[in-house]
Design an enzyme around this catalytic site. Structure first.
Site, short mmCIF file in Angstrom:
data_model
loop_
_atom_site.label_atom_id
_atom_site.label_comp_id
_atom_site.label_asym_id
_atom_site.label_seq_id
_atom_site.Cartn_x
_atom_site.Cartn_y
_atom_site.Cartn_z
N CYS A 73 0.80 -1.23 0.00
CA CYS A 73 0.00 0.00 0.00
C CYS A 73 0.82 1.27 0.00
O CYS A 73 0.47 2.24 -0.69
CB CYS A 73 -0.98 0.00 1.17
SG CYS A 73 -0.23 0.11 2.81
N HIS A 110 -2.13 1.18 6.94
CA HIS A 110 -2.67 1.10 5.58
C HIS A 110 -2.81 2.51 5.00
O HIS A 110 -3.40 3.39 5.62
CB HIS A 110 -4.02 0.39 5.55
CG HIS A 110 -4.60 0.28 4.17
ND1 HIS A 110 -3.89 -0.25 3.10
CD2 HIS A 110 -5.81 0.66 3.66
CE1 HIS A 110 -4.64 -0.21 2.02
NE2 HIS A 110 -5.79 0.35 2.32
N ASP A 125 -8.52 3.85 -2.72
CA ASP A 125 -7.83 2.80 -1.97
C ASP A 125 -7.17 1.83 -2.96
O ASP A 125 -7.58 0.68 -3.09
CB ASP A 125 -8.86 2.08 -1.09
CG ASP A 125 -8.23 1.09 -0.12
OD1 ASP A 125 -6.99 1.11 0.02
OD2 ASP A 125 -8.98 0.30 0.48
#
Length: 281
Positions: A73, A110, A125
């Site tokens: 991420c 994250h 995302d």
């Protein structure tokens, strides 16, 4: 801030196969988000093999653009942020806490982006692995959305004691925790406190190096398609399709490098392939 001026935008968009409009509109954001998720691989192999995951733009370019490798991420969000900055979007980064039915509070590990367009906010995302194919609008009444296959629910509310934020839910599969009473499991939570590259660097260091981080010693590789998700968790290959029981297959260590290439589009050098097999043995 995100070094967008140093990004080779043409090379990035070519890697995505994106040939559309480059103006900072919702249509561009949606198309770019989908292209990134489907064409930039998700994997944590540098953390496992080297205990080091650089986030500088040059390292991201060499690894993730025009190359059969990917990242996790912090790498995805950093690269995507550079592209959005270069294209003229207004956005800020956030950090989230992974839930996925975890019984305890986990750290903020994250990375995501929140994009502002014409007074509306959109959650991007792109670095979850099993990422939504499109940005999700953040609305006061909450958002339930689908791209035709994958479904998500985004709600605002208390995410930690005394802290307001947002929770992204996904349908709970068999054996997963139903946290809403109507079939949804919390994927992750986040607040709207803006984060910066230095914050990414700190959280990334924990993820890549700490013995408390599963990503530091255990291979995770994911590839999402419009109709299915492939996940490699150590030596377990899981293929999921919405509404169906996941297919699970256990692998021998020596099978993994070829499977990475055939299923995930991730190609290792011979030395890295040998090192990975050794770590899996």
């Amino acid at each position: 801030m995100w070094n967008g001026d140093a990004l080779d935008l043409d090379a990035y968009l070519a890697h995505l196969g994106y040939e559309g409009d480059r103006s900072p509109t919702l249509e561009t954001l949606r198309a770019l988000h989908r292209a990134h998720v489907l064409n930039v691989r998700w994997e944590n192999l540098d953390a496992v093999l080297r205990g080091d995951v650089p986030l500088d733009l040059d390292a991201l370019r060499r690894k993730m653009i025009g190359n059969a490798r990917g990242g996790y991420c912090f790498e995805h969000a950093s690269l995507y942020a550079a592209a959005l900055e270069r294209l003229g979007f207004t956005f800020f980064a956030v950090l989230g806490r992974i839930r996925m039915g975890a019984p305890k509070m986990l750290p903020t590990t994250h990375a995501m982006l929140v994009v502002d367009i014409d007074g509306r906010r959109w959650l991007c995302d792109v670095g979850f692995g099993a990422s939504p194919l499109e940005p999700i609008e953040m609305t006061a009444e909450g958002t339930e959305t689908t791209d035709g296959v994958w479904t998500y629910r985004l709600r605002s509310g208390e995410v930690t004691p005394g802290a307001q934020g947002w929770t992204l839910y996904q349908p709970a599969d068999e054996g997963q925790k139903d946290e809403t009473g109507d079939g949804w499991m919390a994927r992750h939570t986040f607040t709207l406190d803006p984060q910066y590259p230095v914050d990414f660097a700190m959280a990334n260091h924990f993820i890549a190096t700490s013995s408390h981080s599963p990503f530091s010693y255990r291979p995770f590789v994911q590839r999402v398609h419009p109709d299915r998700l492939h996940l490699l968790d150590n030596r377990t290959l899981i293929t999921s399709r919405p509404g169906e029981k996941p297919e699970v297959r256990e692998l021998e260590p020596q099978e993994v490098p070829k499977l990475l290439s055939d299923v995930f589009g991730v190609d290792l050098t011979p030395d890295d392939a040998t090192l990975l097999v050794t770590k899996l043995t």
